[in-house]
Enzyme design. Structure first.
Site, PDB file in Angstrom:
ATOM      1  N   CYS A 320      46.285 -53.002  12.051  1.00  0.00           N
ATOM      2  CA  CYS A 320      46.676 -52.048  13.093  1.00  0.00           C
ATOM      3  C   CYS A 320      45.770 -50.825  13.087  1.00  0.00           C
ATOM      4  CB  CYS A 320      48.126 -51.627  12.881  1.00  0.00           C
ATOM      5  SG  CYS A 320      49.191 -53.051  12.755  1.00  0.00           S
ATOM      6  N   GLU A 321      44.523 -51.025  13.402  1.00  0.00           N
ATOM      7  CA  GLU A 321      43.524 -49.952  13.499  1.00  0.00           C
ATOM      8  C   GLU A 321      42.507 -50.393  14.544  1.00  0.00           C
ATOM      9  OE1 GLU A 321      42.751 -47.183  11.332  1.00  0.00           O
ATOM     10  OE2 GLU A 321      44.051 -47.576   9.615  1.00  0.00           O
TER      11      GLU A 321
END
Ligand code: LLP
Length: 393
Positions: A320-321
């Site tokens: 989640c980046e």
């Protein structure tokens, strides 16, 4: 992949050996020690292959020292680099008898002397000078400029050598410098050598004689077709200027970088209006270099599927980046389920990996000829929190 799963690091034993020998043999009969920089890839099997070749090791922590010993390496072929060696690290290094401490500050020299005195030993030392040359590489991996935290100002080094010479517990062995990493042009190395040799002369004038010159690591590799340094020419240039002085080099990337690949599987293909994403099972926690340095790694399909979708793909991970990518804009024909090889991943790949997003670290495999062997098991989910405890109220 059926045997080991995905994602996966795979290393070639023969390539590692050949790369190390290229450095070693370039010196011919000139006294030398090629100390592999353990931080590039510290797997025990990799260290063991190199130890069997006769390699020395450049270490930066007691953890790396213990790895070298566990892999069958010799302490007396280890140079201990790093800006902040702890008392415990110095004690252990003295106990096993490392070849040399590369000292990075006046305070560190003081600490090494104090510890050596406490165990009644003479610590072999070399001062790491900062020659203030521009290695012309990525700013995060440039180390030889005045604004970098590494080494001692070349003009201040003489005073430290004098101090060391007057100490009962310090034994001056050498002079050290390391100007950066992924350097693809020999000129910064030779500029640094000039400055270091000028200092050697000044030291000689003061009656301080060094036995070896450690010129660090930093030789770059071909990631995307760039020209790299001709190792024989580099070594010849060194030898031609140093008389009979022993030379130590600390290559890391050049030994293992192109001896390893990272394999990852295409999970999903996702086409937005103006972007095509191949979402793979490998991520920035497994191979950080693209996210961290915007580094380029070539990506090749392993099982090219003629029915795949041809596009310019961003190869991205499940983390989640937004910065979680392995490659961008690659012309590939892909199908879900395909495997990809991320090339030149043998150096600073696994060693910089983490458990971010609670992802177990991947397995590592070594191949030679037709044989392959697991050299690190994939971590399990239980491994992730095995050291953790619930807070007791
Ligand atoms: N010696 C010293 C004192 C070093 O600091 C280094 C690397 C080496 C030797 C080995 O340098 P090499 O031959 O591998 O260039 N994580 C970065 C590279 C950091 C290098 C740090 N020092 C990357 O992935 O590009």
């Amino acid at each position: 992949m059926a045997t080991y799963g995905s994602p996966l690091y795979v290393y070639s034993r023969t390539d590692i050996e050949d790369n190390w020998r290229q450095f070693d043999q370039a010196f011919g009969t000139h006294p030398h020690l090629v100390c592999y920089a353990v931080k590039a890839n510290s797997n025990l099997a990799v260290l063991n292959v190199l130890a069997k070749c006769g390699a020395g090791f450049d270490i930066v922590s007691v953890g790396e020292l213990e790895r070298v010993l566990a892999a069958g390496g010799n302490a007396n072929k280890c140079v201990f680099s790093g800006v902040a060696k702890t008392v415990i690290e110095i004690e252990r290094a003295l106990e096993v008898g490392v070849r040399c401490f590369n000292v990075e500050s006046a305070s560190e020299l003081q600490r090494i002397e104090t510890v050596a005195k406490s165990v009644n030993k003479k610590a072999p030392i070399s001062i790491r000078v900062n020659p203030n040359v521009d290695a012309k590489t990525h700013p995060y991996i440039s180390t030889g400029l005045k604004e970098n935290k590494f080494g001692i100002d070349i003009d201040e080094a003489i005073d430290l050598y004098k101090k060391a010479q007057n100490s009962e517990f310090l034994d001056i062995q050498g002079l050290d410098c390391h100007i950066g990493s992924q350097i693809t042009d020999v000129s910064p190395f030779l500029d640094a050598l000039d400055k270091v040799l000028a200092l050697v002369e000044q030291l000689n004038d003061q009656g301080i004689h060094i036995h070896h010159l450690d010129l660090g690591g930093g030789v770059g590799i071909d990631y995307e077709g760039e020209e790299t340094i001709d190792i024989q020419a580099y070594v010849d240039a060194i030898i031609s200027q140093v008389g009979k002085t022993e030379i130590i080099l600390e290559p890391g990337r050049a030994i293992v970088g192109n001896a390893g690949i990272f394999i990852t599987k295409v999970e999903f293909l996702k086409q937005n209006s103006d972007h095509e994403f191949a979402i793979v099972d490998g991520a920035m926690n497994d191979l950080l270099r693209p996210s961290f340095y915007n580094a380029y790694h070539n990506v090749l399909p392993i099982n090219q599927n003629p029915t795949g979708i041809t596009a310019q793909w961003d190869i991205v991970g499940p983390i989640c980046e937004t910065g979680d990518f392995l490659a961008k804009n690659r012309d590939l024909s892909l199908s879900e389920g395909d495997y990809l090889a991320v090339m030149s991943a043998g150096a600073y790949g696994f060693t910089m990996s983490s458990n971010y997003n609670s992802r177990p670290r991947v397995a590592e495999v070594m191949v030679s000829d037709t044989k392959h062997q697991c050299i690190r098991k994939r971590e399990t989910i239980q491994d992730l929190f095995a050291q953790e405890k619930l807070y007791g109220y």
